[in-house]
Design a protein around this motif. Structure first.
Motif, mmCIF file in Angstrom:
data_model
loop_
_atom_site.group_PDB
_atom_site.id
_atom_site.type_symbol
_atom_site.label_atom_id
_atom_site.label_comp_id
_atom_site.label_asym_id
_atom_site.label_seq_id
_atom_site.Cartn_x
_atom_site.Cartn_y
_atom_site.Cartn_z
ATOM 1 N N ALA A 33 59.516 50.947 57.776
ATOM 2 C CA ALA A 33 59.752 51.928 58.835
ATOM 3 C C ALA A 33 58.541 52.842 58.906
ATOM 4 C CB ALA A 33 61.007 52.741 58.537
ATOM 5 N N VAL A 34 58.284 53.402 60.094
ATOM 6 C CA VAL A 34 57.113 54.256 60.300
ATOM 7 C C VAL A 34 57.545 55.573 60.928
ATOM 8 C CG1 VAL A 34 54.953 54.530 61.573
ATOM 9 C CG2 VAL A 34 55.508 52.319 60.529
ATOM 10 N N ALA A 35 56.966 56.646 60.421
ATOM 11 C CA ALA A 35 57.101 57.972 61.038
ATOM 12 C C ALA A 35 55.694 58.510 61.251
ATOM 13 C CB ALA A 35 57.909 58.902 60.146
ATOM 14 N N ASN A 36 55.463 59.170 62.392
ATOM 15 C CA ASN A 36 54.095 59.597 62.743
ATOM 16 C C ASN A 36 53.826 61.087 62.546
ATOM 17 O OD1 ASN A 36 54.376 57.130 65.194
ATOM 18 N ND2 ASN A 36 52.852 57.041 63.571
ATOM 19 N N ASP A 37 54.763 61.788 61.910
ATOM 20 C CA ASP A 37 54.494 63.173 61.544
ATOM 21 C C ASP A 37 55.356 63.523 60.332
ATOM 22 O OD1 ASP A 37 57.032 64.799 62.460
ATOM 23 O OD2 ASP A 37 56.550 63.477 64.142
ATOM 24 N N GLY A 38 54.994 64.634 59.693
ATOM 25 C CA GLY A 38 55.638 64.981 58.439
ATOM 26 C C GLY A 38 57.118 65.272 58.563
ATOM 27 N N LEU A 39 57.520 66.002 59.592
ATOM 28 C CA LEU A 39 58.922 66.374 59.727
ATOM 29 C C LEU A 39 59.812 65.166 59.964
ATOM 30 C CD1 LEU A 39 61.032 68.577 59.785
ATOM 31 C CD2 LEU A 39 60.562 68.901 62.238
ATOM 32 N N SER A 40 59.394 64.286 60.893
ATOM 33 C CA SER A 40 60.210 63.095 61.156
ATOM 34 C C SER A 40 60.205 62.169 59.940
ATOM 35 C CB SER A 40 59.708 62.353 62.402
ATOM 36 O OG SER A 40 58.374 61.909 62.221
ATOM 37 N N GLY A 41 59.093 62.155 59.183
ATOM 38 C CA GLY A 41 59.045 61.365 57.966
ATOM 39 C C GLY A 41 60.006 61.885 56.923
ATOM 40 N N MET A 59 48.383 65.895 57.989
ATOM 41 C CA MET A 59 49.090 65.683 59.249
ATOM 42 C C MET A 59 49.328 67.032 59.895
ATOM 43 S SD MET A 59 51.947 62.771 58.308
ATOM 44 C CE MET A 59 52.522 63.625 56.824
ATOM 45 N N PRO A 60 49.359 67.075 61.222
ATOM 46 C CA PRO A 60 49.676 68.344 61.885
ATOM 47 C C PRO A 60 51.122 68.743 61.592
ATOM 48 C CG PRO A 60 49.646 66.535 63.458
ATOM 49 C CD PRO A 60 49.113 65.989 62.169
ATOM 50 N N GLY A 61 51.354 70.040 61.583
ATOM 51 C CA GLY A 61 52.712 70.500 61.288
ATOM 52 C C GLY A 61 52.966 70.479 59.795
ATOM 53 N N LEU A 62 53.889 69.653 59.373
ATOM 54 C CA LEU A 62 54.270 69.564 57.968
ATOM 55 C C LEU A 62 53.326 68.599 57.241
ATOM 56 C CD1 LEU A 62 56.523 70.790 56.189
ATOM 57 C CD2 LEU A 62 57.801 68.676 56.535
ATOM 58 N N ALA A 63 52.494 69.133 56.373
ATOM 59 C CA ALA A 63 51.511 68.308 55.667
ATOM 60 C C ALA A 63 52.187 67.393 54.658
ATOM 61 C CB ALA A 63 50.494 69.200 54.955
ATOM 62 N N GLY A 64 51.489 66.317 54.309
ATOM 63 C CA GLY A 64 52.057 65.345 53.380
ATOM 64 C C GLY A 64 52.424 65.932 52.041
ATOM 65 N N VAL A 65 51.591 66.831 51.531
ATOM 66 C CA VAL A 65 51.869 67.413 50.218
ATOM 67 C C VAL A 65 53.159 68.221 50.250
ATOM 68 C CG1 VAL A 65 50.510 69.524 50.578
ATOM 69 C CG2 VAL A 65 50.806 68.597 48.258
ATOM 70 N N GLU A 66 53.457 68.866 51.382
ATOM 71 C CA GLU A 66 54.700 69.624 51.511
ATOM 72 C C GLU A 66 55.899 68.689 51.658
ATOM 73 O OE1 GLU A 66 57.289 72.720 51.473
ATOM 74 O OE2 GLU A 66 55.152 72.698 50.946
ATOM 75 N N VAL A 67 55.713 67.588 52.364
ATOM 76 C CA VAL A 67 56.778 66.565 52.447
ATOM 77 C C VAL A 67 57.134 66.090 51.041
ATOM 78 C CG1 VAL A 67 57.364 64.245 53.244
ATOM 79 C CG2 VAL A 67 56.134 65.811 54.767
ATOM 80 N N CYS A 68 56.109 65.821 50.257
ATOM 81 C CA CYS A 68 56.312 65.348 48.887
ATOM 82 C C CYS A 68 57.075 66.386 48.062
ATOM 83 C CB CYS A 68 54.961 65.032 48.249
ATOM 84 S SG CYS A 68 55.081 64.259 46.628
ATOM 85 N N ARG A 69 56.656 67.652 48.142
ATOM 86 C CA ARG A 69 57.322 68.717 47.385
ATOM 87 C C ARG A 69 58.801 68.823 47.766
ATOM 88 N NH1 ARG A 69 52.690 72.113 48.583
ATOM 89 N NH2 ARG A 69 51.302 72.224 46.751
ATOM 90 N N ARG A 70 59.072 68.780 49.057
ATOM 91 C CA ARG A 70 60.463 68.935 49.516
ATOM 92 C C ARG A 70 61.332 67.769 49.060
ATOM 93 N NH1 ARG A 70 60.438 71.682 55.581
ATOM 94 N NH2 ARG A 70 58.829 73.263 55.155
ATOM 95 N N LEU A 71 60.782 66.568 49.108
ATOM 96 C CA LEU A 71 61.554 65.407 48.653
ATOM 97 C C LEU A 71 61.866 65.528 47.163
ATOM 98 C CD1 LEU A 71 59.780 62.513 50.567
ATOM 99 C CD2 LEU A 71 62.155 63.250 50.850
ATOM 100 N N ARG A 72 60.870 65.882 46.370
ATOM 101 C CA ARG A 72 61.085 66.004 44.925
ATOM 102 C C ARG A 72 62.048 67.148 44.600
ATOM 103 N NH1 ARG A 72 59.819 61.027 44.275
ATOM 104 N NH2 ARG A 72 57.700 60.523 43.607
ATOM 105 N N SER A 73 62.028 68.207 45.395
ATOM 106 C CA SER A 73 62.910 69.352 45.133
ATOM 107 C C SER A 73 64.376 68.996 45.342
ATOM 108 C CB SER A 73 62.537 70.537 46.029
ATOM 109 O OG SER A 73 62.887 70.297 47.384
#
Length: 227
Positions: A33-41, A59-73
């Motif tokens: 599956a593909v998502a083209n921005d951090g929030l949708s990912g 990535m614009p908006g929610l950066a990858g490093v923040e996506v990673c932090r939120r998932l791990r949290s």
């Protein structure tokens, strides 16, 4: 093309790169599956939990490093591999501190990316793990020890192999043919009731102190390890 049921989520805002990676992974047999921005990912990862994530750092908006932090949290355990143009030590450390398992620097070779994917999926594959656990039952492949809670259980070699196969596929109904093939081998020509005999042996040992039954019979089909 190899067969695999592993689900991979690609979070990448470069559309052409995302399509290319998706095509290559799909060719290898992965469900992509593909998502083209951090929030949708982030939402996709939470709604349909993948086995592995390929995550763009910038990535614009929610950066990858923040996506990673939120998932791990939230307790997400799947491997996360950063796809990044950042190659200095500080950035690598920041990514790992955020919870990433690995990184691939852009531009990358698809062969390297596929190798990293395979390696991380193997490490998270219960069939490759050294120690497996289900409920209060623990099996260690390296030491060939089995415990029910704190109680050690002595098993014969074949009893251990049968339990190993069951605990590596929790909550999956395994047919008699599957069990014969994986535990006894294609060319087994012995007693046709051998599985029932060994299931009985295992139950006697696993339930000797009144513990609840974990190996369940599915009549006319086979067996399943479940609560």
């Amino acid at each position: 093309m190899p067969e695999t049921s592993a689900k991979i989520l690609v979070i990448e805002d470069e559309t052409q790169l995302a399509k290319f990676v998706q095509m290559e992974l799909s060719y290898e047999g992965y469900d992509v599956a593909v998502a083209n921005d951090g929030l949708s990912g982030l939402m996709a990862a939470r709604d349909n939990v993948p086995d592995l994530i390929l995550l763009d750092w910038m990535m614009p908006g929610l950066a990858g490093v923040e996506v990673c932090r939120r998932l791990r949290s939230t307790g997400a355990q799947m491997p996360i591999i950063f796809l990044t143009a950042k190659d200095d030590v500080a950035d690598r450390v920041a990514g790992l501190d955020a919870g990433a398992d690995d990184y691939v620097v852009k531009p990358f070779s698809i062969e390297e990316l596929l190798a990293r994917v395979r390696a991380h999926l193997r490490r998270n594959d219960p069939q490759e793990a050294e120690a497996l656990q289900f409920e209060t039952l623990t099996l260690n492949r390296k030491t060939r020890e089995v415990f029910r809670g704190d109680r050690g259980i002595e098993l014969t070699a074949k009893e251990f192999d049968l339990l190993d196969y069951l605990i590596a596929h929790p909550r999956q109904v395994l047919t008699r043919d599957q069990i014969l093939e994986k535990v006894w081998g294609y060319d087994f020509m012995g007693d046709s009731n051998i599985i029932e005999v060994y299931i009985r042996y295992l139950r006697l040992k696993l339930e000797s102190e009144g513990e609840k039954r974990l190996i369940q019979t599915v009549r006319g089909v086979g067996y399943v390890l479940r609560e």
